[in-house]
Scaffold this active site. Structure first.
Site, PDB file in Angstrom:
ATOM      1  N   THR A  72     -13.978  16.978  29.128  1.00  0.00           N
ATOM      2  CA  THR A  72     -13.846  17.896  30.287  1.00  0.00           C
ATOM      3  C   THR A  72     -15.055  17.237  31.386  1.00  0.00           C
ATOM      4  OG1 THR A  72     -14.195  19.717  28.495  1.00  0.00           O
ATOM      5  CG2 THR A  72     -14.413  20.400  30.958  1.00  0.00           C
ATOM      6  N   HIS A 118      -5.154  12.908  24.262  1.00  0.00           N
ATOM      7  CA  HIS A 118      -6.122  12.748  22.940  1.00  0.00           C
ATOM      8  C   HIS A 118      -5.427  11.684  22.112  1.00  0.00           C
ATOM      9  CE1 HIS A 118      -9.081  15.765  23.744  1.00  0.00           C
ATOM     10  NE2 HIS A 118      -8.411  16.684  23.727  1.00  0.00           N
ATOM     11  N   SER A 158     -19.721  19.466  17.322  1.00  0.00           N
ATOM     12  CA  SER A 158     -19.139  20.220  18.214  1.00  0.00           C
ATOM     13  C   SER A 158     -17.605  20.827  17.789  1.00  0.00           C
ATOM     14  CB  SER A 158     -18.798  19.239  19.347  1.00  0.00           C
ATOM     15  OG  SER A 158     -18.260  19.675  20.366  1.00  0.00           O
ATOM     16  N   ARG A 216     -20.445  24.165  25.572  1.00  0.00           N
ATOM     17  CA  ARG A 216     -21.347  24.851  24.466  1.00  0.00           C
ATOM     18  C   ARG A 216     -22.567  24.579  24.978  1.00  0.00           C
ATOM     19  NH1 ARG A 216     -23.393  23.884  19.360  1.00  0.00           N
ATOM     20  NH2 ARG A 216     -22.992  21.677  19.553  1.00  0.00           N
ATOM     21  N   LYS A 217     -23.197  23.348  24.313  1.00  0.00           N
ATOM     22  CA  LYS A 217     -24.489  22.925  24.416  1.00  0.00           C
ATOM     23  C   LYS A 217     -24.676  21.878  25.390  1.00  0.00           C
ATOM     24  CE  LYS A 217     -28.233  23.673  21.205  1.00  0.00           C
ATOM     25  NZ  LYS A 217     -28.685  23.844  19.973  1.00  0.00           N
ATOM     26  N   GLY A 218     -23.688  20.918  25.402  1.00  0.00           N
ATOM     27  CA  GLY A 218     -23.811  19.663  26.172  1.00  0.00           C
ATOM     28  C   GLY A 218     -24.951  18.899  25.691  1.00  0.00           C
TER      29      GLY A 218
HETATM   30  P1  A3P Z   1     -21.004  20.525  22.603  1.00  0.00           P
HETATM   31  O1  A3P Z   1     -20.191  21.179  21.662  1.00  0.00           O
HETATM   32  O2  A3P Z   1     -22.014  19.351  21.518  1.00  0.00           O
HETATM   33  O3  A3P Z   1     -21.857  21.330  23.502  1.00  0.00           O
HETATM   34  P2  A3P Z   1     -14.509  18.208  25.013  1.00  0.00           P
HETATM   35  O4  A3P Z   1     -14.533  18.352  26.535  1.00  0.00           O
HETATM   36  O5  A3P Z   1     -13.956  16.719  24.712  1.00  0.00           O
HETATM   37  O6  A3P Z   1     -13.811  19.096  24.615  1.00  0.00           O
HETATM   38  O7  A3P Z   1     -16.034  18.052  24.738  1.00  0.00           O
HETATM   39  C1  A3P Z   1     -16.815  19.160  24.713  1.00  0.00           C
HETATM   40  C2  A3P Z   1     -18.308  18.884  24.518  1.00  0.00           C
HETATM   41  O8  A3P Z   1     -18.811  18.336  25.544  1.00  0.00           O
HETATM   42  C3  A3P Z   1     -18.811  20.074  24.379  1.00  0.00           C
HETATM   43  O9  A3P Z   1     -20.151  19.668  23.420  1.00  0.00           O
HETATM   44  C4  A3P Z   1     -19.393  20.565  25.488  1.00  0.00           C
HETATM   45  O10 A3P Z   1     -20.654  21.448  25.544  1.00  0.00           O
HETATM   46  C5  A3P Z   1     -19.751  19.327  26.141  1.00  0.00           C
HETATM   47  N1  A3P Z   1     -19.606  19.294  27.878  1.00  0.00           N
HETATM   48  C6  A3P Z   1     -18.847  20.021  28.254  1.00  0.00           C
HETATM   49  N2  A3P Z   1     -18.850  19.757  29.849  1.00  0.00           N
HETATM   50  C7  A3P Z   1     -19.805  18.649  29.847  1.00  0.00           C
HETATM   51  C8  A3P Z   1     -20.779  18.437  31.109  1.00  0.00           C
HETATM   52  N3  A3P Z   1     -20.302  18.466  32.292  1.00  0.00           N
HETATM   53  N4  A3P Z   1     -22.012  17.354  30.735  1.00  0.00           N
HETATM   54  C9  A3P Z   1     -21.970  16.971  29.458  1.00  0.00           C
HETATM   55  N5  A3P Z   1     -21.511  17.686  28.230  1.00  0.00           N
HETATM   56  C10 A3P Z   1     -20.518  18.487  28.549  1.00  0.00           C
END
Ligand code: A3P
Length: 303
Positions: free
Chosen positions: A52, A113, A143, A265-267
């Site tokens: 994302t 993916h 995650s 989620r937490k980032g």
């Molecule tokens: P966490 O679950 O550790 O918080 P993806 O986009 O590949 O599905 O990955 C999701 C992970 O990226 C999640 O991690 C999400 O919180 C985090 N995420 C989403 N947007 C983000 C951003 N702008 N900057 C940093 N982390 C981000």
């Protein structure tokens, strides 16, 4: 072979990786149908590794001169609406989607993916470029597990079960090490075609990685842009804190059955330390060492 697993009741093992049925069908259509242009840009990732975020960063960097800054489409559309997945979106219900008008801006920007080895030949053989992001495997696991238990309906998974599946590589698009190493090796062989990024590095210094990204994409930041703080602006608009709070990302829209909120989620780096048991940590440390041994690839486990 078939295995009960994440993202739906069944995962199928095909060309070395695990897929749920509907994604497998879409992936095969994508593999057979998609014709890349030399100018295409593909955001490729292992799930839960920052897809994302990388979509938002690539979109904003690549197209920054194609819209007024305060009208950045990220303010009104989710990153997954702006940079669409092949197998999780465009090919999901249509084996021959019309890709003519999918991308509003040029050059075309898509996402996947799918593993490097299984990409359509035209992506590998054309001049198109790939930006890949991965993440330390312990945060990947947490995650993924949180995503499966909180976001994907119908599948409640204990951490023990999630750990066991992750450890054996049986997760959607896994085994993660094969996925990551496939792109890693290809990026070492052809650095002009594949830019290999890590979530932890981007977190630590978003600015300098944005500069590399812009250079790689063929749209380097000018001195004027640097003086005007364009890099910082992109980093800020794409930040976790900003995207998470945007109305569009809080709304109920779904991408491949996942609500927008499910991608935030937490980032953080190192959240695994809040969940994994000493035994799990020891097993994963050994596994990481064994799998990455001799590859030159390393991961930072905490910030
Ligand atoms: P966490 O679950 O550790 O918080 P993806 O986009 O590949 O599905 O990955 C999701 C992970 O990226 C999640 O991690 C999400 O919180 C985090 N995420 C989403 N947007 C983000 C951003 N702008 N900057 C940093 N982390 C981000």
């Amino acid at each position: 072979p078939k295995e009960k697993g994440w993202l739906g009741p069944d995962l199928y093992f095909y060309q070395g990786f695990w897929y749920p049925t509907r994604i497998l069908k879409a992936f095969i259509s994508f593999q057979n149908h998609f014709q890349a242009f030399n100018s295409d840009i593909i955001v490729a990732t292992f799930p839960k590794c920052g897809t994302t975020w990388l979509k938002a960063l690539t979109f904003s960097t690549l197209y920054r001169n194609q819209f007024p800054w305060d009208e950045n489409p990220l303010l009104t559309f989710g990153p997954h609406q702006l940079v669409r997945f092949f197998e999780h979106d465009l090919y999901l219900n249509n084996p021959f989607p019309d890709l003519q008008n999918v991308c509003v801006y040029q050059p075309r920007l898509f996402s996947t993916h799918v593993s490097y080895t299984s990409l359509p030949t035209s992506i590998k053989d054309s001049g198109c470029k790939i930006v890949y992001i991965c993440r330390n495997p312990m945060d990947m696991l947490i995650s993924f597990w949180q995503f499966m238990t909180k976001v994907q309906d119908g599948e409640s998974l204990s951490l023990d079960e999630a750990f066991d599946k992750f450890y054996h590589g049986i997760i959607v698009h896994g085994p993660c090490f094969d996925h990551v190493l496939g792109y890693w090796k290809a990026s070492q062989e052809n650095p002009n075609k594949i830019l290999f990024l890590k979530y932890e590095d981007l977190k630590e210094d978003t600015g300098s990685h944005l500069k590399n990204l812009a250079m790689f994409l063929g749209v380097p930041f000018t001195d004027d842009e640097e003086k005007q703080g364009v890099i910082e602006k992109i980093a800020k608009i794409c930040s976790f804190e900003n995207l998470k709070e945007l109305e569009v990302n809080k709304k109920g829209a779904h991408i491949s059955r996942v609500p927008h909120t499910g991608f935030f989620r937490k980032g953080e780096v190192g959240d695994w330390s809040n969940y994994l048991t000493p035994f799990m940590i020891e097993c994963l440390e050994k596994l990481i060492q064994e799998k990455l041994n001799g590859s030159g690839l390393t991961f930072k486990l905490s910030s």
